[in-house]
Design an enzyme around this catalytic site. Structure first.
Site, PDB file in Angstrom:
ATOM      1  N   LEU A   1      31.785 -11.952  16.788  1.00 37.54           N
ATOM      2  CA  LEU A   1      32.317 -11.739  15.454  1.00 37.54           C
ATOM      3  C   LEU A   1      33.815 -11.457  15.449  1.00 37.54           C
ATOM      4  O   LEU A   1      34.347 -10.959  14.461  1.00 37.54           O
ATOM      5  CB  LEU A   1      31.554 -10.627  14.724  1.00 37.54           C
ATOM      6  CG  LEU A   1      30.048 -10.854  14.560  1.00 37.54           C
ATOM      7  CD1 LEU A   1      29.402  -9.694  13.818  1.00 37.54           C
ATOM      8  CD2 LEU A   1      29.765 -12.149  13.818  1.00 37.54           C
TER       9      LEU A   1
ATOM     10  N   ASN B   1      36.684 -12.583  11.420  1.00 38.42           N
ATOM     11  CA  ASN B   1      36.544 -11.584  12.488  1.00 38.42           C
ATOM     12  C   ASN B   1      36.394 -10.171  11.970  1.00 38.42           C
ATOM     13  O   ASN B   1      36.670  -9.868  10.812  1.00 38.42           O
ATOM     14  CB  ASN B   1      37.724 -11.683  13.464  1.00 38.42           C
ATOM     15  CG  ASN B   1      39.023 -11.238  12.856  1.00 38.42           C
ATOM     16  OD1 ASN B   1      39.190 -10.079  12.528  1.00 38.42           O
ATOM     17  ND2 ASN B   1      39.959 -12.172  12.704  1.00 38.42           N
ATOM     18  N   CYS B   2      35.964  -9.334  12.851  1.00 39.03           N
ATOM     19  CA  CYS B   2      35.693  -7.938  12.528  1.00 39.03           C
ATOM     20  C   CYS B   2      36.456  -7.013  13.467  1.00 39.03           C
ATOM     21  O   CYS B   2      35.910  -6.028  13.962  1.00 39.03           O
ATOM     22  CB  CYS B   2      34.199  -7.662  12.610  1.00 39.03           C
ATOM     23  SG  CYS B   2      33.213  -8.711  11.512  1.00 39.03           S
ATOM     24  N   VAL B   3      37.707  -7.363  13.766  1.00 42.07           N
ATOM     25  CA  VAL B   3      38.530  -6.471  14.583  1.00 42.07           C
ATOM     26  C   VAL B   3      38.920  -5.259  13.749  1.00 42.07           C
ATOM     27  O   VAL B   3      38.669  -5.210  12.555  1.00 42.07           O
ATOM     28  CB  VAL B   3      39.792  -7.181  15.119  1.00 42.07           C
ATOM     29  CG1 VAL B   3      39.422  -8.313  16.047  1.00 42.07           C
ATOM     30  CG2 VAL B   3      40.651  -7.699  13.976  1.00 42.07           C
TER      31      VAL B   3
ATOM     32  N   GLN C   1      33.764  -2.010  12.729  1.00 40.97           N
ATOM     33  CA  GLN C   1      35.064  -2.675  12.658  1.00 40.97           C
ATOM     34  C   GLN C   1      35.316  -3.284  11.279  1.00 40.97           C
ATOM     35  O   GLN C   1      35.690  -4.434  11.144  1.00 40.97           O
ATOM     36  CB  GLN C   1      35.215  -3.707  13.772  1.00 40.97           C
ATOM     37  CG  GLN C   1      35.385  -3.021  15.130  1.00 40.97           C
ATOM     38  CD  GLN C   1      35.803  -3.965  16.231  1.00 40.97           C
ATOM     39  OE1 GLN C   1      35.244  -5.036  16.357  1.00 40.97           O
ATOM     40  NE2 GLN C   1      36.758  -3.548  17.032  1.00 40.97           N
TER      41      GLN C   1
END
Length: 429
Positions: free
Chosen positions: A210, A242-244, A111
């Site tokens: 995360l 975040n790691c979207v 991501q």
């Protein structure tokens, strides 16, 4: 609260013996920069430069941050993370407009995103148009992913603060000044009689693992919906952790330059009364979704607003929060406008959102993240190009033997940003 952004326009970036800005050229002392972001949890940190039009690909990208330094007023940029927990949003803040710190490294693998400085992908990411100082991290062996993410996040923010502070202290000239000011909530209610009162319901990604956003250093999953002055957002109170999926990840740079807030400011006192911002979170459990949506709408009702603009971050699970916020606001007599993106399949024929409601009758789309795009081989790769096969939007075989890549827009950083900070536009005819 009155915030003045002092903007110095950056037209080029180069390595040099001193970090300074002169004639639009940002020179960076590489050794001093790397010293400013050093951490014992990094096995190695390096820095590269990437300018618009260069044949450079950056992958996997985690975050982008605009360099800023507070020169007058309370607090300092990125409070609660790399500076003291003091309120921001007032006074004067120096901005290196046109520059960005981009963080890159092996974090959660799937991501993160791609930024191409030229070619088809450059038409979709806003960070193909910024002068980028790219930090590449390698963690020490055995470091947990959440600890690694924190180190990368803090290093990126430190770098952004370092660049702006050094440039300001070296006498950088201000090219443009922009002031933002609205009255407090109580006084705002009485101002501009006859104009509709509008608030901004700002959904922050907080799904955990995360998928986090920080407000004054606090993980927003720990908060109930609350009120924040729009100037605080523009002054670094909210940072991304975040790691979207890369296409609709709200980077720290995007929070600093939130186009919804800027647009509402532009309309304030003309055709609407912008009364402020309500921040809420995106939860995982149904009970938490209900709690936050009800509380956020309650705050909007308390201030007697006529309408709210609602934005989300991410897709799938957060779509339920988006629609729940919409339905409850409409049921309370508050008109809603939603800003989101779509995952409608590569042919565009699938349902765009994971949830829907008849009340969602005013929706702005940032585009279909499933659309395929081909990226040619570029001369230089900063980071690790093999991640193209595993990042969201990629697939086994995305990275071809000749160095070209086929991915969905989902893999392009900021391509379908749900704040509207994107290069996609619509045309009517």
């Amino acid at each position: 609260m009155k915030l003045e952004l002092l903007k110095a326009h950056v037209k080029n970036v180069e390595w040099g013996g001193k970090t300074a800005l002169k004639g639009g050229v940002l020179t960076v002392d590489k050794a001093e920069l790397l010293k400013a972001v050093a951490d014992e949890n990094f096995k190695k940190v390096d820095a590269e430069l990437a300018r618009p039009g260069e044949s450079i690909r950056i992958v996997p990208v985690k975050d982008a941050i605009e360099p800023r330094f507070k020169v007058e007023g309370g607090g300092q940029e990125f409070p609660g993370v790399v500076s003291d927990v003091e309120p921001v949003g007032e006074g004067k803040t120096f901005v290196l407009e046109g520059a960005a710190v981009v963080t890159c490294g092996r974090i959660v693998n799937f991501q993160e995103g791609i930024v191409d400085m030229t070619g088809p992908a450059a038409d979709y990411t806003p960070f193909s148009k910024t002068m980028n100082v790219v930090l590449i991290f390698e963690p020490v062996d055995g470091l947990e992913k959440h600890d690694y993410e924190k180190c990368c996040r803090i290093a990126g923010l430190k770098a952004a603060l370092y660049l702006a502070q050094k440039a300001y202290e070296a006498g950088a000239e201000v090219d443009e000044s922009k002031t933002y000011e609205i009255l407090n909530f109580v006084e705002s209610m009485k101002s501009y009689p006859g104009l509709p009162k509008v608030a901004y319901l700002y959904m922050l990604q907080t799904q955990g693992l995360l998928h986090d956003t920080y407000v004054y250093g606090i993980d927003a999953k720990r908060i109930l919906p609350t009120i924040i002055h729009p100037n605080e957002v523009m002054d670094g109170a909210i940072v991304s952790g975040n790691c979207v999926s890369a296409c609709d990840k709200n980077s720290t740079y995007t929070h600093q330059n939130n186009p919804v807030i800027r647009s509402l400011y532009e309309h304030h006192g003309k055709d609407l009364n912008f009364v402020g911002v309500i921040i809420t979170n995106e939860n995982v459990t149904l009970a938490d979704k209900r709690r936050s949506s009800s509380y956020a709408v309650k705050l909007a009702k308390m201030f007697g607003v006529d309408g709210v603009v609602i934005t989300e971050e991410g897709f799938g699970n957060p779509d339920a929060d988006l629609i729940m916020n919409c339905r409850k606001a409409e049921a309370a007599g508050i008109k809603t406008t939603l800003v989101t993106d779509e995952y409608a399949g590569r042919d565009g024929a699938s349902q765009s959102l994971a949830d829907a409601a008849k009340e969602a009758d005013a929706v702005v789309t940032a585009g279909n993240a499933n659309m395929l795009i081909e990226l040619p081989k570029l001369d230089k790769v900063i980071g690790y190009q093999d991640y193209a096969n595993i990042i969201a939007g990629g697939f086994d075989g995305s990275l071809r033997a000749d160095g070209s890549i086929e991915v969905e827009l989902q893999a392009i950083t900021g391509a379908t940003c749900e704040l509207g900070f994107t290069r996609i536009s619509a045309e009517t005819w």
